[in-house]
Enzyme design. Structure first.
Site: not given
Ligand SMILES: [Zn+2]
Ligand SMILES: *[C@@H]1O[C@H](CO)[C@@H](O)[C@H](O)[C@H]1NC(C)=O
Ligand SMILES: *[C@@H]1O[C@H](CO)[C@@H](O)[C@H](O)[C@H]1NC(C)=O
Length: 412
Positions: A37, A39, A142, A169, A215, A236, A305
């Site tokens: 993961h 971003d 996600e 999420h 999540h 993650h 992450d």
């Molecule tokens: Zn996340």
């Protein structure tokens, strides 16, 4: 990274060749890291409105992020699941459109940097990228809000290369509860997955899309582990027993992950690692040790992450630092095959199994699930209702009655 360990002694910085770091780099030359993961696509949106052509967005020299191309190279990252993330705020609004745009920006990253990145969609594609020295680039959506409760959208995401979806999420969807329901900040609606949520998981199995349980609520974890025919991943998340944050994975779930040959890709966010704002590389290794102890070495992976969080541990400041973490595992007597597992082999095993379940379901002639979610299960008022019978329009019944009464003059 130079294979040096350093320490301060009476104000002098003393450095020595670190044999564990040398060994880590050697292992990673043939088994680079697969991270679950990252971003960076969200950074592209929030900093540049997805305009990769802006000079400041050049990934070769991007500043102020955990991730850029030189750092990926130094970190010996061989594959990255890039997050197609859009906030929960988009639910019942423009979630699908924005998710498509994040998928598009990932595709454009690969197009723009063909020497560094290779968009792939299979376990074999990852292995091929390892051989050619590219960062295999994969897409994870996600949050289940991104499909707007539509299996048609889910299937289309698969066609666009999406290979995992995180079921929620940090918000409930009309079919699954998120982790916040396990805290004072949220309230359970479905007690895990609804019936439609179970069908989402089955459709993901049929497609060959990994089910990601980062999540989600603990009940959603158990429901998905029960329903899924393929092993699941936590893209993650860390260990709840080491840091009791509800984003982490509790022991009973770790045992189910072990039974089902799934994977926990350990998160580096300080708040999940140390339950505080400060954390260290050694504490991340503690989580990996713990997952190994409870769920077994084949269940350990990496899910940094990076660029999705504001605080990362000392020693793991950016994506260039994976070799230092591997050196720490070697220092703790992890075997070479355990280390290769955590780096890449465990994810590859899960991915292959997900592909095999897809192939088995195909040979069983499983067909696409074409029963839509019941209209009453949808929240929010933005949707038209084409295809749904008007007679089932319970929310519209009263207004319709009012109109009739008005037309009849009874209320005037
Ligand atoms: Zn996340
Ligand atoms: C990024 O910057 C480098 C170094 O200035 C340059 O060589 C390269 O062409 C740029 N790449 C893109 C895709 O803009
Ligand atoms: C690793 O193994 C060595 C040699 O067997 C032993 O001396 C050392 O205490 C072990 N370290 C850890 C952290 O278990």
């Amino acid at each position: 990274m130079l294979p040096l360990g350093c320490f301060l002694l009476s104000g002098l910085l003393l450095c020595y060749a670190d044999p564990f770091l040398l060994e880590a780099q050697k292992i990673m030359n043939t088994t680079p890291a697969i991270d679950g993961h990252n971003d960076l696509p969200w950074q592209m949106l929030s900093r540049f409105n997805n305009q990769l052509s802006l000079p400041a967005a050049n990934l070769s020299q991007l500043q102020g992020t955990h991730t850029n191309l030189p750092k990926l190279k130094t970190g010996r990252v061989g594959a990255q699941f890039w997050a197609a993330y859009v906030p929960c705020e988009t639910q019942d609004k423009d979630a699908v459109k924005r998710t498509l745009e994040q998928i598009d920006v990932i595709h454009r990253m690969c197009l723009r940097y063909p020497e560094a990145l290779a968009c792939v969609t299979s376990s074999a594609g990852i292995e091929e990228a390892f051989r050619t020295g590219h960062v295999a680039s994969l897409i994870g959506v996600e949050g289940g809000h991104s499909i707007d409760s539509s299996l048609g959208v889910l299937r289309t995401f698969y066609q666009l290369g999406v290979r995992y979806m995180t079921l929620t999420h940090s918000c409930n969807t009309p079919w699954a509860d998120n982790w916040l329901v396990d805290t004072a900040a949220g309230e359970a609606v479905h007690q895990g997955l609804s019936t439609f949520g179970e069908r989402v998981v089955k459709e993901m199995n049929r497609l060959g899309m990994m089910v990601d349980l980062a999540h989600v609520s603990v009940d959603t974890m158990h429901d998905a582990l029960r329903v899924s025919r393929a092993p699941v991943v936590f893209s993650h998340s860390s260990a709840y027993e080491i840091c009791p944050h509800r984003r982490n994975v509790p022991d009973d779930v770790l045992l189910r992950v072990k039974e089902t040959h799934g994977l926990v890709m350990v998160n580096f966010y300080n708040d999940y690692v140390a339950c505080g704002s400060q954390a260290s590389l050694a504490q991340v290794a503690d989580h990996m040790d713990y997952v190994r102890q409870v769920a077994g070495a084949p269940a350990v992976g990496l899910g940094g992450d990076y660029d999705g969080v504001s605080r990362v541990p000392v020693g793991l400041e950016d994506v260039s630092k994976y070799p230092a973490l591997v050196a720490e595992l070697l220092r703790r007597n992890w075997t070479e095959s355990e280390v290769r597992g955590a780096l890449a082999d465990n994810l590859l095993r899960v991915f292959r199994e997900v592909e095999q379940v897809r192939d088995r379901m195909s040979s069983e002639a499983a067909s696409p699930d074409d029963t839509p979610i019941a209209f009453e299960e949808l929240q929010g008022s933005c949707r038209t209702r084409y295809g749904y019978p008007a007679s089932a329009d319970r929310p519209g019944f009263l207004p319709a009655l009012l109109v009739l009464l008005l037309q009849a003059g009874w209320l005037l």
